[in-house]
Design an enzyme around this catalytic site. Structure first.
Site, PDB file in Angstrom:
ATOM      1  N   HIS A 236       0.565  -1.044   0.204  1.00 13.91           N
ATOM      2  CA  HIS A 236       0.036  -0.596  -0.549  1.00 13.91           C
ATOM      3  C   HIS A 236       0.596   1.259   0.047  1.00 13.91           C
ATOM      4  CE1 HIS A 236      -4.087   1.622   0.025  1.00 13.91           C
ATOM      5  NE2 HIS A 236      -4.419   0.519   0.939  1.00 13.91           N
ATOM      6  N   ARG A 237       2.270   1.186   0.161  1.00 15.95           N
ATOM      7  CA  ARG A 237       3.220   2.106   0.195  1.00 15.95           C
ATOM      8  C   ARG A 237       2.967   2.993  -1.131  1.00 15.95           C
ATOM      9  NH1 ARG A 237       7.987  -0.401   3.130  1.00 15.95           N
ATOM     10  NH2 ARG A 237       7.299  -1.585   1.449  1.00 15.95           N
TER      11      ARG A 237
END
Length: 465
Positions: A436-437
């Site tokens: 998700h980064r």
């Protein structure tokens, strides 16, 4: 006059520092040729055969099967030159040879699944007297430390010396027999303080550590001794399987991925009927057969070209997202020795035929245990076809340091609304687990939706030709 040369475990590349002896391919007394494989070892990445750079008669082997050796540890000695008569081997120079220079260093590089290209510029190891009277001793003898050309009498360690002290890197052990004793009795050598020269672990150190573990927890330690370390709780029953070699490397990588990567998963069902029909038409047209995995790989490569955020890695030290220029596609392969992820290099530029051929080659190498470190590294995205296990869906762990993994479930007939009517169609569940980064849910959802569109309508790919 025969010259006895010592062959050490070479640098196997990719930052590997140790290997486990799986199988000896030669015995003491065998005649070996230059570059003949002499031992099969397992590293954290693959199983490889190690060839010897010398030709001659094997005079000693160091380490039993199952022993872990650090890079640079002696593997065997070979008598080079002469007639090979026993008296020549016995009279080999017993003195320690000078330290090897840079010019004497043995170099290696990978070619296929074996190491080749060893130099033989000069003697690079200590010469040893062959134990002709007792070949078994010669076979199991441990290497003598470089600082002690002759046997050194070591004082028995004091009780305090058996305490625990952590080791970084390879553990120095005087003999493979000591290492086996520790392994059989459940002693972690990295937690044993060695009393020999330069911290070398002796048999007495292991025995004292074992006594400390077996001592009742309520027993009070003598005033003059170091405080006793409480023995860890051990199960009375059950099989213990060491996490080492390939299995240990996989465990470490998965743990690191779960610790460092904040992952999320999204999934979608797709109608794969048209994709299956397109593959059938390709194969009926003649020529090499095209695998379903190859078609899915082509779809992945085109989807990554549209969503490059998912073909990236995170540099945590620099706090930067690094988008990678090429797609090196890993795929999960289950083998008798555990899960491995071979990598198809430059998957984005390959044809379906080329992908099919490379998948087949890597899969066969994985089953035979002959993958090289180059085959297992460098991936930028992973395709996981867990449908072969008969399951529909999964939420896999991202293959660190990659940013995403596409999962493909089994393709089975299901009721499906097709062109406004209920019909039986070939349906597959697709899942995307992503870091998700590197992107948000919108990008991940867009990627997965594009993959599903290509599965449902393969003609979408014609735009990219």
């Amino acid at each position: 006059m025969a010259q006895v040369l010592e062959f050490k475990l070479p640098d196997l590349g990719e930052g590997l520092t140790e290997a486990e002896i799986v199988r000896w391919l030669v015995a003491v007394g065998d005649v070996v040729a230059i570059d003949q494989p002499v031992v099969e070892v397992e590293t954290a990445k693959a199983m490889v055969e190690v060839p010897c750079p010398y030709g001659g008669v094997v005079t000693a082997r160091y380490g039993e099967e199952g022993t872990e050796l650090p890079v640079g540890a002696p593997l065997l000695t070979v008598a080079v030159g002469g007639t090979g008569a026993p008296e020549e081997l016995t009279e080999a120079a017993p003195e320690a040879a000078p330290k090897a220079t840079a010019e004497d260093a043995v170099s290696s590089e990978y070619s296929g699944n074996v190491l080749v290209g060893y130099g033989t510029a000069g003697p690079v190891a200590r010469r040893r007297r062959v134990h002709r009277e007792n070949p078994a001793v010669a076979q199991a003898a441990a290497p003598v430390p470089a600082v002690a050309p002759a046997p050194v009498a070591v004082k028995a360690p004091e009780p305090a010396a058996a305490g625990f002290a952590g080791h970084d890197g390879p553990v120095p052990v005087i003999s493979p027999l000591v290492r086996k004793l520790a392994r059989d009795r459940g002693i972690d050598l990295r937690e044993v303080r060695g009393s020999g020269p330069e911290g070398l672990i002796l048999r007495a150190d292991v025995e004292l550590a074992l006594a400390a573990l077996e001592r009742p927890a309520t027993a009070s330690a003598p005033a003059a001794a170091a405080p006793a370390v409480a023995a860890p709780a051990r199960a009375v029953a059950g099989e213990r399987i060491p996490l080492r070699g390939l299995r240990g490397a996989v465990a470490d990588k998965l743990s690191r991925s779960r610790t460092e990567i904040p992952d999320a998963t999204c999934w979608v069902d797709a109608d794969a009927t048209e994709l299956m029909a397109a593959r059938r038409a390709m194969n009926e047209a003649g020529g090499p057969k095209i695998s379903l995995l190859a078609l899915l790989a082509r779809i992945c490569a085109h989807a990554l070209a549209r969503f490059p955020e998912l073909n990236s890695t995170v540099d945590t030290a620099a706090r930067e997202i690094v988008r990678l220029p090429a797609v090196h596609l890993g795929f999960a392969a289950q083998t008798p020795r555990g899960l491995v992820v071979p990598v198809v290099k430059d998957a984005g530029t390959r044809t379906a035929e080329s992908l099919t051929e490379e998948f087949a080659r890597l899969t066969e190498s994985a089953r035979q245990g002959t993958l090289t470190p180059a085959d297992l590294t460098g991936g930028t995205f992973t395709l996981n076809n867990y449908g072969v296990f008969g399951v529909d869906g999964s939420t896999p762990i991202v293959n660190h340091p990659e940013a995403a993994m596409l999962g493909v479930g089994r393709i089975i007939p299901k009721p499906w609304v097709h062109q406004g009517e209920l019909a039986v169609r070939q349906v597959v569940q697709l899942s995307l687990t992503f870091d998700h980064r590197v992107c948000d849910g919108g990008t991940a959802g867009g990627f997965l939706r594009y993959v599903a569109d290509c599965v449902e309508q393969p003609a979408v790919l014609l735009r990219t030709l």
